[in-house]
Design an enzyme around this catalytic site. Sequence first.
Site, PDB file in Angstrom:
ATOM      1  N   LYS A  66       0.841  -1.207   0.000  1.00  0.00           N
ATOM      2  CA  LYS A  66       0.000   0.000   0.000  1.00  0.00           C
ATOM      3  C   LYS A  66       0.871   1.250   0.000  1.00  0.00           C
ATOM      4  CE  LYS A  66      -3.918  -2.370   2.155  1.00  0.00           C
ATOM      5  NZ  LYS A  66      -4.683  -2.729   3.360  1.00  0.00           N
ATOM      6  N   GLN A 110      -4.551  -1.320   9.599  1.00  0.00           N
ATOM      7  CA  GLN A 110      -4.586  -2.663   9.019  1.00  0.00           C
ATOM      8  C   GLN A 110      -5.210  -3.652  10.002  1.00  0.00           C
ATOM      9  OE1 GLN A 110      -3.739  -3.338   5.847  1.00  0.00           O
ATOM     10  NE2 GLN A 110      -4.185  -5.506   6.026  1.00  0.00           N
ATOM     11  N   ASP A 133     -11.155   3.221   4.425  1.00  0.00           N
ATOM     12  CA  ASP A 133     -11.597   1.829   4.337  1.00  0.00           C
ATOM     13  C   ASP A 133     -13.119   1.712   4.281  1.00  0.00           C
ATOM     14  OD1 ASP A 133      -9.645  -0.225   4.223  1.00  0.00           O
ATOM     15  OD2 ASP A 133      -8.996   0.239   6.264  1.00  0.00           O
TER      16      ASP A 133
HETATM   17  N1  GUN Z   1      -7.296  -6.539   6.291  1.00  0.00           N
HETATM   18  C1  GUN Z   1      -7.719  -7.280   5.237  1.00  0.00           C
HETATM   19  N2  GUN Z   1      -8.298  -6.485   4.311  1.00  0.00           N
HETATM   20  C2  GUN Z   1      -8.247  -5.226   4.799  1.00  0.00           C
HETATM   21  C3  GUN Z   1      -8.695  -3.975   4.299  1.00  0.00           C
HETATM   22  O1  GUN Z   1      -9.267  -3.850   3.209  1.00  0.00           O
HETATM   23  N3  GUN Z   1      -8.453  -2.898   5.110  1.00  0.00           N
HETATM   24  C4  GUN Z   1      -7.845  -3.015   6.309  1.00  0.00           C
HETATM   25  N4  GUN Z   1      -7.671  -1.900   7.024  1.00  0.00           N
HETATM   26  N5  GUN Z   1      -7.428  -4.161   6.812  1.00  0.00           N
HETATM   27  C5  GUN Z   1      -7.631  -5.265   6.045  1.00  0.00           C
END
Ligand code: GUN
Length: 300
Positions: A66, A110, A133
């Site tokens: 990311k 995350q 998100d």
């Molecule tokens: N863990 C797995 N997928 C995601 C996501 O799309 N966003 C976040 N913040 N954590 C995740």
Amino acid sequence: MSDLATEIHQAVPAAELIDGKAFAAQLRGEVAEGAAGFSRDTGRQPGLAVVLVGNDPASQVYVRTKMRQAAEVGIASFPHLLDANTGEAELLALIDSLNHDDSVDGILVQLPLPAGISEAAVIEAIAPAKDVDGFHPYNVGRLSAGQPVMVPCTPLGCLLLLQDRLGDLSGLKAVVVGRSNIVGKPMAQLLLNANCTVTTVHSRSRNMAEECRQADILVVAVGRPGLVGVEHIKPGATVLDVGINRVEDEQGQSRLVGDVDFAAASRVAGALTPVPGGIGPMTVACLLRNTLTAARQRTR
Ligand code: GUN
């Protein structure tokens, strides 16, 4: 195989591969153009704070990807890599400071978080305008009311791929396998908002295969390799495989597979996403797109 079976087998073309990697690259190009315009207009780059608590190897890979891709499209990332025994109060204090930091447009925490930290409390602490998100109850509520909203990245990536391939989704029958807050629930909501007839199936559903076989669109997001096979797929259906599972093959080599038995599904489906190279890259591209959107909305 009988002559007739051979003939039928040969007459059925293999499923078209949906190239999420290429589509995501195109999307990142659009975000890069938008981010450059934003920087020209405001004198600063859009900013994404990336918070990781602990040492989960898969989460570390996702977070690195990311941040690298953010840099490539001209989004500044602010990493906060915290020790596994960070407490909830410390994490909430960090989020509060990021909420008040004007150089931060988006906050990504995350998931999963270590045991002992409430995911709900952390998500609710994020300012909804910076919730790239789309997990905050404010954004979840707006999505379910069909209002403009920050949409969760993986379901948004799925929707963009579906609309690219199928155009208007109105009236299509969609089945979502899995009911997580991150993928299954928002995916079903997005498909409903796009006028599909939507069914969600999960571990307690009866007749899962029968439900799935009705689907023009089948989105699978459970996290179990090989969960979906030919018996779940209507011939010609569009199948999106959101699962990312690390398995060992017969030679003891580790590799990534989805939730769909790819070889079997590609004989029945009309179109299918591979793993890797399908939905995964779309998730990251949509996060960058959401960050640019948040930056624009905050400076309006
Ligand atoms: N863990 C797995 N997928 C995601 C996501 O799309 N966003 C976040 N913040 N954590 C995740």
